[in-house]
Design a protein around this motif. Structure first.
Motif, PDB file in Angstrom:
ATOM      1  N   TYR A  46      41.740  41.397  43.549  1.00  0.00           N
ATOM      2  CA  TYR A  46      40.896  41.275  42.728  1.00  0.00           C
ATOM      3  C   TYR A  46      41.160  39.352  42.851  1.00  0.00           C
ATOM      4  CZ  TYR A  46      45.999  39.831  41.999  1.00  0.00           C
ATOM      5  OH  TYR A  46      47.138  38.729  41.912  1.00  0.00           O
ATOM      6  N   ASP A  47      40.152  38.468  42.400  1.00  0.00           N
ATOM      7  CA  ASP A  47      40.308  37.261  42.582  1.00  0.00           C
ATOM      8  C   ASP A  47      40.755  36.515  41.742  1.00  0.00           C
ATOM      9  OD1 ASP A  47      39.061  34.463  43.151  1.00  0.00           O
ATOM     10  OD2 ASP A  47      37.086  34.992  42.781  1.00  0.00           O
ATOM     11  N   TYR A  63      39.237  34.936  39.047  1.00  0.00           N
ATOM     12  CA  TYR A  63      37.990  35.645  37.810  1.00  0.00           C
ATOM     13  C   TYR A  63      37.311  35.509  37.967  1.00  0.00           C
ATOM     14  CZ  TYR A  63      37.024  38.813  34.928  1.00  0.00           C
ATOM     15  OH  TYR A  63      35.839  40.050  33.666  1.00  0.00           O
ATOM     16  N   GLU A  97      34.624  40.016  39.325  1.00  0.00           N
ATOM     17  CA  GLU A  97      34.848  41.443  39.101  1.00  0.00           C
ATOM     18  C   GLU A  97      35.057  42.370  40.406  1.00  0.00           C
ATOM     19  OE1 GLU A  97      35.233  43.210  35.541  1.00  0.00           O
ATOM     20  OE2 GLU A  97      33.710  43.539  36.087  1.00  0.00           O
ATOM     21  N   LEU A 111      36.188  46.350  40.546  1.00  0.00           N
ATOM     22  CA  LEU A 111      36.933  47.465  40.179  1.00  0.00           C
ATOM     23  C   LEU A 111      36.939  48.778  40.971  1.00  0.00           C
ATOM     24  CD1 LEU A 111      35.533  46.899  36.385  1.00  0.00           C
ATOM     25  CD2 LEU A 111      38.101  46.624  37.033  1.00  0.00           C
ATOM     26  N   ALA A 151      38.987  33.323  30.526  1.00  0.00           N
ATOM     27  CA  ALA A 151      38.948  33.427  31.189  1.00  0.00           C
ATOM     28  C   ALA A 151      36.970  33.388  30.735  1.00  0.00           C
ATOM     29  CB  ALA A 151      38.714  34.949  31.671  1.00  0.00           C
ATOM     30  N   GLY A 175      43.162  36.141  37.628  1.00  0.00           N
ATOM     31  CA  GLY A 175      42.102  37.214  37.929  1.00  0.00           C
ATOM     32  C   GLY A 175      43.179  38.464  37.674  1.00  0.00           C
ATOM     33  N   PHE A 219      43.534  40.850  34.683  1.00  0.00           N
ATOM     34  CA  PHE A 219      41.928  41.795  34.721  1.00  0.00           C
ATOM     35  C   PHE A 219      41.828  42.317  35.650  1.00  0.00           C
ATOM     36  CE2 PHE A 219      41.104  37.506  32.305  1.00  0.00           C
ATOM     37  CZ  PHE A 219      41.336  37.884  30.923  1.00  0.00           C
ATOM     38  N   ALA A 220      42.955  43.010  36.642  1.00  0.00           N
ATOM     39  CA  ALA A 220      42.393  43.548  37.904  1.00  0.00           C
ATOM     40  C   ALA A 220      43.358  45.214  37.491  1.00  0.00           C
ATOM     41  CB  ALA A 220      43.373  43.219  38.895  1.00  0.00           C
TER      42      ALA A 220
END
Length: 192
Positions: A116-117, A120, A123, A125, A158, A173, A176-177
């Motif tokens: 992940y960054d 964030y 993105e 995935l 975010a 981030g 959200f990973a």
């Protein structure tokens, strides 16, 4: 960004590296392809891709290639990335590399990874169905890809960020990973 990861194991069932491929989104790929094509003669285009690959690898090294591997609560350290490549795949650009661990991890001890960054801004995935390549994992390995589940407060934080703004949380981030958990049993255990 579309992500593909292959955990690489040695003969002792130790995780030694994560082989990764990042396929950039169509818009960013288009910008890169146009810049590389306009950058000089067509017969030197491969050298321009190689030069950009070096720049990308050098820049990402400062951020551990946006990758985190942990085992028993300890974050693992990576060695220098020496294998990397940037190429055009259809209308998209893909950056591939092998991220070696400084110390191999025994796969019988659970470990996990995230890509992940931290800000964030990007993105990242796993590509559905082919994003997690289990080919080098022993059959006795259990793999669990967990989708992110950020709180509504984190989502608001975010969404409130401007593209050039640094978040208060340097690991925003991570919330959200995707997290991939891997645990392998020894081959002897399965024979009982």
């Amino acid at each position: 960004m579309d992500l593909r990861v292959r955990p690489l194991m040695n003969d002792q069932q130790q995780l030694v590296a994560l082989q990764q491929s990042w396929r950039f989104d169509p818009f960013y790929s288009l910008i890169l392809i146009e810049e590389l094509e306009r950058g000089g003669p067509a017969n030197e285009q491969e050298q321009r891709y190689d030069q950009l690959a070096l720049e990308v690898a050098t820049n990402l090294a400062r951020f551990d290639f946006f990758s985190r591997v942990s085992s028993q609560g300890s974050r693992q350290v990576f060695s220098e990335v020496t294998e990397y490549n940037l190429m055009r795949v259809g209308q998209r650009v893909e950056f591939s590399f092998v991220l070696p661990l400084q110390t191999p991890l025994d796969s019988r001890t659970p470990f996990n990874y995230q890509v992940y960054d931290p800000s964030y801004y990007i993105e990242i995935l796993h590509t559905p169905e082919i994003g997690l390549d289990r080919a080098s994992l022993p059959p006795a390995c259990q793999v669990d890809l967990q989708a992110p589940n950020p709180s509504s407060d984190l989502i608001e934080k975010a969404l409130a960020l401007d593209a050039d703004q640094t978040p208060d949380d340097p690991e925003l981030g991570s919330h959200f990973a995707e997290r991939v958990l891997i645990q392998c049993q020894s081959e002897d255990t399965n024979k009982d």
